[in-house]
Design an enzyme around this catalytic site. Sequence first.
Site, short mmCIF file in Angstrom:
data_model
loop_
_atom_site.label_atom_id
_atom_site.label_comp_id
_atom_site.label_asym_id
_atom_site.label_seq_id
_atom_site.Cartn_x
_atom_site.Cartn_y
_atom_site.Cartn_z
N SER A 7 7.57 6.64 10.90
CA SER A 7 8.64 6.82 9.94
C SER A 7 9.08 5.47 9.42
O SER A 7 8.70 4.43 9.94
CB SER A 7 9.84 7.53 10.58
OG SER A 7 10.44 6.70 11.55
N CYS A 8 9.88 5.50 8.37
CA CYS A 8 10.57 4.30 7.89
C CYS A 8 12.00 4.34 8.41
O CYS A 8 12.48 5.36 8.89
CB CYS A 8 10.59 4.25 6.36
SG CYS A 8 8.96 4.23 5.59
#
Length: 414
Positions: A7-8
């Site tokens: 994920s970011c």
Amino acid sequence: MAEPPRSCDCFVSLPPGSKEDYVIFGKNSDRPRDEVQEVVCFPASPHAPGSTVECTYISVPQAEHTHAVVLSRPAWLWGAEMGANEHGVCIGNEAVWTKESVDPEEALLGMDLVRLGLERGDSAWAALNVITGLLEQHGQGGACRETAEPFSYHNTFLLVDRQEAWVLETAGKLWAAQKVTEGVKNISNQLTIGTEISTEHSELRAVAQAQGWWSGEGDFSFSAVFSPDDPPARMEMAKQRYVGGTALLQQHNGSVTAEVMMSILRDKASGICMDSEGFCTTGSMVSILPRNPDVPCVHFFTATPNPSRSVFKPFIFSERMRPVNMVMSPQYGPDDPVRTQPRFQHQVDRKHELYKAHQTALTSPVTRYSRMDSDWLSIFYRSSAGENHFESDSNDIVSLCLHRYSCGVDSAIL
């Protein structure tokens, strides 16, 4: 061993969460590990009435004026993962999946919306209205990575300026937003807005009720209503990073500085500095937004993968702002595989000069922070600061940033 969460992560600290009277923004962009991220800047520009702008997949009506922007983006697309404009607005986005199905048709990417918001919004609130207006009109969709294999998602955004922040979460053309005026906040690849909705799509609750996702009675929680019943594995794994990011922010609540934000982005134990088999942190950004409008904002970009092995280089808007060719990828015009039909049928080399130098340095165990790093910092400084033509207050913050923040670890490799 469990697979690292993919994920970011976006972060913001507003006074009193910040040590000084600054708003601090940070983001790690986690993307396919062989994807090159470039840093580009565009000056403010007027545009003819009735003109259009070609985004990654579709064209939309152009604004009559666009603000100067600096963007960190996957080199194959038009938009950006993160960036800032001349008015001290910063935006980052995250992938998310919801009960609303992802439209396979090409539309605006979330990364296109980041750039459009920065080019057209002179505050976080104005940028939010730009993004939601375009989202409602044109929708979001299309391939989100440079491959023929389908990979699409909806988006959440963190929009920040010198005074406040907004969390914007979307589900198709629907959306909800939460205003943040103090303290610390982070977002990851999941819905986080519960009942604390500050503004929303006019039909949000009606659609939820019509779909049977909400009874129409009691409190309305956006995350509870729109989070998928069977979320993708990457979305479930991202919860670890969200919790870890929240803990790191809370640990430093009241004392957040740019140094602290960089250390959070470099944190491997939480998975925020991510390096898994297929994905890694391909670019990072930290911004200092002083509450005092007479003091310039300073934006730091790595332009290289892995912030724990990269230097954050400063960028400041000025009249003499010019692009830095060393962090700009080759251009392929109409023959680019993202432009030809069908798309993504072949690969091209998008490595820029700094990316190549960074990859070479990673294979040299004796390479440490050296004169090469100083040279790159000097290039960034001259290019963004217009050969240092600033008043004294601006010079103070520029000098502070160059010497205090850019070299957060003495073993950082360019």
